[in-house]
Every structure is written in structure tokens, then in C-alpha cells.
Enzyme design. Sequence first.
Site, PDB file in Angstrom:
ATOM      1  N   ASP A  71       0.729  -1.129   0.082  1.00  0.00           N
ATOM      2  CA  ASP A  71      -0.063  -0.272   0.311  1.00  0.00           C
ATOM      3  C   ASP A  71       0.748   1.206  -0.447  1.00  0.00           C
ATOM      4  O   ASP A  71       0.573   2.463  -0.288  1.00  0.00           O
ATOM      5  CB  ASP A  71      -0.655  -0.005   1.162  1.00  0.00           C
ATOM      6  CG  ASP A  71      -0.255   0.238   2.289  1.00  0.00           C
ATOM      7  OD1 ASP A  71       1.021   0.032   2.203  1.00  0.00           O
ATOM      8  OD2 ASP A  71      -1.138  -0.072   3.683  1.00  0.00           O
ATOM      9  N   GLU A 142      -2.653  -5.768   7.997  1.00  0.00           N
ATOM     10  CA  GLU A 142      -1.992  -4.910   8.929  1.00  0.00           C
ATOM     11  C   GLU A 142      -2.447  -5.500  10.035  1.00  0.00           C
ATOM     12  O   GLU A 142      -4.054  -5.264  10.174  1.00  0.00           O
ATOM     13  CB  GLU A 142      -1.702  -3.441   9.405  1.00  0.00           C
ATOM     14  CG  GLU A 142      -0.761  -3.266   7.987  1.00  0.00           C
ATOM     15  CD  GLU A 142      -0.658  -1.744   7.604  1.00  0.00           C
ATOM     16  OE1 GLU A 142      -1.096  -0.788   8.766  1.00  0.00           O
ATOM     17  OE2 GLU A 142       0.355  -1.145   7.132  1.00  0.00           O
ATOM     18  N   GLU A 208       7.869  -3.805  11.742  1.00  0.00           N
ATOM     19  CA  GLU A 208       8.640  -3.242  10.767  1.00  0.00           C
ATOM     20  C   GLU A 208       8.746  -1.379  12.681  1.00  0.00           C
ATOM     21  O   GLU A 208       7.814  -1.889  13.475  1.00  0.00           O
ATOM     22  CB  GLU A 208       6.933  -2.007  10.225  1.00  0.00           C
ATOM     23  CG  GLU A 208       7.780  -1.286  10.151  1.00  0.00           C
ATOM     24  CD  GLU A 208       6.909  -0.390   8.627  1.00  0.00           C
ATOM     25  OE1 GLU A 208       6.022  -1.122   8.010  1.00  0.00           O
ATOM     26  OE2 GLU A 208       7.615   0.864   8.435  1.00  0.00           O
TER      27      GLU A 208
HETATM   28  O1  KIV Z   1       3.262  -1.657   2.003  1.00  0.00           O
HETATM   29  C1  KIV Z   1       4.736  -1.222   1.554  1.00  0.00           C
HETATM   30  O2  KIV Z   1       5.607  -0.828   1.760  1.00  0.00           O
HETATM   31  C2  KIV Z   1       4.849  -2.055   2.964  1.00  0.00           C
HETATM   32  C3  KIV Z   1       6.595  -2.325   3.266  1.00  0.00           C
HETATM   33  C4  KIV Z   1       6.755  -1.904   3.794  1.00  0.00           C
HETATM   34  C5  KIV Z   1       6.504  -3.766   4.352  1.00  0.00           C
HETATM   35  O3  KIV Z   1       3.903  -2.834   3.921  1.00  0.00           O
END
Ligand code: KIV
Length: 290
Positions: A71, A142, A208
Site C-alpha cells: 500500500d 496489518e 516493522e
Molecule cells: O506497503 C509496504 O510497502 C509495506 C512494507 C514497508 C512492509 O508494508
Amino acid sequence: MSTPTPEEAAPYGSGPTKSAAQAPTAIKRVRTHHLRELKERGERFSMLTAYEQHAAQTFDEAGIEVLLVGDSASNNVYGNETSLPVTVDELIPLTRAVSRSVQRALVVGDLPFGSYQASPEQAYLTAVRFMKEGGAHAIKLEGGVEMAPQIERLTRGGIPVMAHIGFTPQSEHTLGGYRVQGRGDTASRVLADALAVQEAGAFAVVMEMVPGDVAAQVTKELAIPTIGIGAGPECDGQVLVWQDAFGLRTGRMARFVKQYADLHGVLLEAARAFDADVKGGTFPGPDHTF
Ligand code: KIV
């Protein structure tokens, strides 16, 4: 009993003599079970974001195991400031472009904000679109403990789920900005989230901005692979946003980003050279003219 396909019979190529560094590249088509097998063998794997054909083809050729249509396209493709505004309808064509462009990598579509949090059913219907219309091989969402019902529903329905815990950018406003998660007393929360997503059926988990020692403990306790972004060197895999890692994006970078190239500089120089040729009348020359 069915005869195993060549891929099932020898997913890493044959012979025990391959070095740890060579083995992952011998996987013909990366499947979720390969990531777990790599963890069990103590071998690392890599993941990059990808949002279109040529970057996806290049990263696939380089041997990157997992391509995430993140995203983060919101602020790397669509010009938004954060990942919050991007929609399912905007991400699906990018997912389709990436899945059509790879031969080996596992393609993971990222469920955007608001497309799965309401209920397990909402999550399932959104994820099905990523798989059917986008050609994703798996999805990412998430959340930890609170997302267990969604992860269970998806895996029961045949959709492999990569979870994402620690700092979760879609919850930036709840978490009070970009902050390391799991320091001090809150380390147990990160572990509880990790165990909950594993128990719910996730095949891997992104961590993260988690302190390195906490991420190391989680990685040790989980059977599924962990993928770090700002979570230290002990995770089973590492992920970066490619425009950050290869220097297409300029400006302030998070501390966890290592810059491997200066693509902005290369493109700027090329664009200026083209501009100068056009304005100076040296392009097109006789070689470029019919
Ligand atoms: O959307 C994204 O790029 C992510 C990564 C940073 C893991 O979720």
C-alpha cells in the site's frame, strides 16, 4: 499417492553440496512453504516492494523471493503523503502488472486501509479480489491479536496471509506517528501479536520498527518466518521499499533504509542530457531518422 512434480520432489535443486547462499536461488517458483523451509534451514530470503512490470521483472531476475505490491504505492506511485488514501481499485491493477511480470517470485498483495478491518467477511471479499483480479499469490494485512479472526477466515478460505506487526503505518494516527514499537514493557505485546497471527494461520509476519533484540526473540519463538523492516538482523527475511533502497525517492529516509543506488541521480542526468540534445538540435540524429 500422486507422483510429486519435479518442483515438489526437489524444491531446492539436487545435492547436499549447495552452499546456503546458493540454495534459495534454486527454487523454481517460490511458494509459501519454501519460506518456512528456508527458515528451518537457517537461510535468509529477501522481499522488495514492486508496483509495475519492469521493476518486478528486474527484481525477479535478481532472485528476490517475495515481491510485495505494498500500500506504499500510495506514496510511491500515486503521489499521496501516506499509505492511507490508496484504494483497492488502485492497487489491483498494479498487483496484476506485477504478477504477470514474474516467473519465480511470490507476489503478495497488500490490503489497503479500510478494506479488511471491519470484519472477517470484508477481509475475505477484498482478498479474493486481489487473488482473482490481481493474480496475487498471497495477501498481507496489518495487525496482530485483533486481526486473528480475519487471518483465520482468509486461510480457511484458501488465501495465504502474511501478517504485519510492530509499527503498522495504517494505524499511524492511533500509534501517535512513526514510532518504534515494543520498547521496554511493550515488548510482550509484540510477541503476543506474533504468536496470535501464527496461531491464526499466517504463513509469515512482517515486523516493522521493532528493537533488534525483541525481533530476535520473536524470530526464535515463531515457527513461521519473520521479515524485518527496521527490526534488526536476526529476522528470517528483510524487506525494503524499492524507491528508498535504490535511491529513486529523495529526501529524509528512515534510519533502517540502506541506499544501494542513486537512481534519482541517474535519471536526472539522463533527462537533462535528453533535454539538452532536443534543445540543441542534436537529437534525433541521422541514426534515429528514417
Ligand atoms: O506497503 C509496504 O510497502 C509495506 C512494507 C514497508 C512492509 O508494508
